[in-house]
Design a protein around this motif. Structure first.
Motif, PDB file in Angstrom:
ATOM      1  N   ILE A   1     -21.379 -72.034 -32.540  1.00  0.00           N
ATOM      2  CA  ILE A   1     -22.645 -72.294 -33.207  1.00  0.00           C
ATOM      3  C   ILE A   1     -23.559 -73.033 -32.241  1.00  0.00           C
ATOM      4  CG2 ILE A   1     -23.798 -73.511 -35.096  1.00  0.00           C
ATOM      5  CD1 ILE A   1     -21.301 -73.064 -36.795  1.00  0.00           C
ATOM      6  N   ASP A   2     -24.766 -72.502 -32.047  1.00  0.00           N
ATOM      7  CA  ASP A   2     -25.769 -73.141 -31.197  1.00  0.00           C
ATOM      8  C   ASP A   2     -26.400 -74.271 -32.014  1.00  0.00           C
ATOM      9  OD1 ASP A   2     -28.048 -73.940 -29.808  1.00  0.00           O
ATOM     10  OD2 ASP A   2     -28.657 -71.894 -29.303  1.00  0.00           O
ATOM     11  N   PRO A   3     -26.168 -75.537 -31.645  1.00  0.00           N
ATOM     12  CA  PRO A   3     -26.708 -76.649 -32.432  1.00  0.00           C
ATOM     13  C   PRO A   3     -28.233 -76.699 -32.437  1.00  0.00           C
ATOM     14  CG  PRO A   3     -25.728 -77.457 -30.403  1.00  0.00           C
ATOM     15  CD  PRO A   3     -25.407 -75.992 -30.491  1.00  0.00           C
ATOM     16  N   ASN A   4     -28.868 -76.042 -31.476  1.00  0.00           N
ATOM     17  CA  ASN A   4     -30.328 -75.999 -31.442  1.00  0.00           C
ATOM     18  C   ASN A   4     -30.907 -75.049 -32.478  1.00  0.00           C
ATOM     19  OD1 ASN A   4     -30.597 -77.830 -29.222  1.00  0.00           O
ATOM     20  ND2 ASN A   4     -29.911 -76.176 -27.892  1.00  0.00           N
ATOM     21  N   LYS A   5     -30.069 -74.160 -33.008  1.00  0.00           N
ATOM     22  CA  LYS A   5     -30.519 -73.208 -34.025  1.00  0.00           C
ATOM     23  C   LYS A   5     -29.941 -73.489 -35.410  1.00  0.00           C
ATOM     24  CE  LYS A   5     -31.153 -69.241 -30.943  1.00  0.00           C
ATOM     25  NZ  LYS A   5     -30.699 -67.863 -30.696  1.00  0.00           N
ATOM     26  N   CYS A   6     -28.893 -74.302 -35.478  1.00  0.00           N
ATOM     27  CA  CYS A   6     -28.228 -74.563 -36.760  1.00  0.00           C
ATOM     28  C   CYS A   6     -28.994 -75.603 -37.567  1.00  0.00           C
ATOM     29  CB  CYS A   6     -26.795 -75.041 -36.528  1.00  0.00           C
ATOM     30  SG  CYS A   6     -25.918 -75.412 -38.067  1.00  0.00           S
ATOM     31  N   THR A   7     -29.365 -75.227 -38.790  1.00  0.00           N
ATOM     32  CA  THR A   7     -30.017 -76.157 -39.716  1.00  0.00           C
ATOM     33  C   THR A   7     -29.143 -76.410 -40.937  1.00  0.00           C
ATOM     34  OG1 THR A   7     -31.157 -74.392 -40.934  1.00  0.00           O
ATOM     35  CG2 THR A   7     -32.327 -75.361 -39.046  1.00  0.00           C
ATOM     36  N   GLU A   8     -27.870 -76.017 -40.863  1.00  0.00           N
ATOM     37  CA  GLU A   8     -26.968 -76.079 -42.025  1.00  0.00           C
ATOM     38  C   GLU A   8     -27.548 -75.281 -43.191  1.00  0.00           C
ATOM     39  OE1 GLU A   8     -25.311 -79.955 -43.134  1.00  0.00           O
ATOM     40  OE2 GLU A   8     -26.114 -80.702 -41.227  1.00  0.00           O
ATOM     41  N   CYS A   9     -28.361 -74.294 -42.866  1.00  0.00           N
ATOM     42  CA  CYS A   9     -29.061 -73.425 -43.814  1.00  0.00           C
ATOM     43  C   CYS A   9     -30.168 -74.143 -44.584  1.00  0.00           C
ATOM     44  CB  CYS A   9     -28.094 -72.708 -44.755  1.00  0.00           C
ATOM     45  SG  CYS A   9     -27.118 -71.435 -43.906  1.00  0.00           S
ATOM     46  N   VAL A  10     -30.494 -75.380 -44.203  1.00  0.00           N
ATOM     47  CA  VAL A  10     -31.632 -76.081 -44.815  1.00  0.00           C
ATOM     48  C   VAL A  10     -32.868 -75.214 -44.590  1.00  0.00           C
ATOM     49  CG1 VAL A  10     -33.144 -78.092 -44.597  1.00  0.00           C
ATOM     50  CG2 VAL A  10     -30.666 -78.394 -44.608  1.00  0.00           C
ATOM     51  N   GLY A  11     -33.639 -75.018 -45.646  1.00  0.00           N
ATOM     52  CA  GLY A  11     -34.818 -74.169 -45.585  1.00  0.00           C
ATOM     53  C   GLY A  11     -34.542 -72.749 -46.049  1.00  0.00           C
ATOM     54  N   HIS A  12     -33.278 -72.353 -46.007  1.00  0.00           N
ATOM     55  CA  HIS A  12     -32.891 -71.004 -46.433  1.00  0.00           C
ATOM     56  C   HIS A  12     -32.061 -71.032 -47.719  1.00  0.00           C
ATOM     57  CE1 HIS A  12     -34.205 -68.944 -42.755  1.00  0.00           C
ATOM     58  NE2 HIS A  12     -33.670 -69.933 -42.066  1.00  0.00           N
ATOM     59  N   TYR A  13     -31.009 -71.860 -47.715  1.00  0.00           N
ATOM     60  CA  TYR A  13     -30.054 -71.909 -48.832  1.00  0.00           C
ATOM     61  C   TYR A  13     -29.685 -73.355 -49.154  1.00  0.00           C
ATOM     62  CZ  TYR A  13     -29.393 -67.012 -47.494  1.00  0.00           C
ATOM     63  OH  TYR A  13     -29.596 -65.692 -47.174  1.00  0.00           O
ATOM     64  N   ASP A  14     -29.059 -73.552 -50.293  1.00  0.00           N
ATOM     65  CA  ASP A  14     -28.626 -74.885 -50.701  1.00  0.00           C
ATOM     66  C   ASP A  14     -27.369 -75.341 -49.954  1.00  0.00           C
ATOM     67  OD1 ASP A  14     -30.699 -75.120 -52.525  1.00  0.00           O
ATOM     68  OD2 ASP A  14     -29.502 -74.341 -54.187  1.00  0.00           O
ATOM     69  N   GLU A  15     -26.574 -74.397 -49.475  1.00  0.00           N
ATOM     70  CA  GLU A  15     -25.324 -74.716 -48.779  1.00  0.00           C
ATOM     71  C   GLU A  15     -25.197 -73.832 -47.549  1.00  0.00           C
ATOM     72  OE1 GLU A  15     -22.069 -74.236 -51.475  1.00  0.00           O
ATOM     73  OE2 GLU A  15     -22.810 -75.749 -52.857  1.00  0.00           O
ATOM     74  N   PRO A  16     -24.526 -74.328 -46.512  1.00  0.00           N
ATOM     75  CA  PRO A  16     -24.312 -73.502 -45.328  1.00  0.00           C
ATOM     76  C   PRO A  16     -23.529 -72.232 -45.660  1.00  0.00           C
ATOM     77  CG  PRO A  16     -23.812 -75.796 -44.846  1.00  0.00           C
ATOM     78  CD  PRO A  16     -23.999 -75.686 -46.329  1.00  0.00           C
TER      79      PRO A  16
END
Length: 84
Positions: free
Chosen positions: A33-48
């Motif tokens: 997982i690229d930490p520069n791209k990972c938002t834990e799905c914040v903005g997309h979903y409630d959970e990763p």
């Protein structure tokens, strides 16, 4: 925090297509997982989503990348702006 994939990964290929930020890719031996791209799905979903589909539960928080929800949301906005 960004997420990470541990060496318990079985390369089942289910996490990569679930990532809305395209942060997951095949590494030398396991997915990464690229930490520069990972938002834990914040903005997309409630959970990763990767954690939801992982059959071996090998996607914990990355202790080396500490971010709060506000920082993750800012990263989400930056990533989605770049795609637009």
């Amino acid at each position: 925090m960004a997420l990470m994939i541990t060496d318990e990964c079985i390369n089942c290929d289910v996490c990569e297509p679930e990532c809305p930020n395209e942060a997951i890719s095949q590494g030398a031996e396991i997915y990464e997982i690229d930490p520069n791209k990972c938002t834990e799905c914040v903005g997309h979903y409630d959970e990763p989503q990767c954690q939801q589909v992982c059959p071996v539960d090998c996607i914990p928080l990355n202790p080396d990348v500490v971010e709060d929800k506000d920082q993750l949301m800012k990263k989400y906005y930056k990533l989605t702006e770049a795609k637009a």
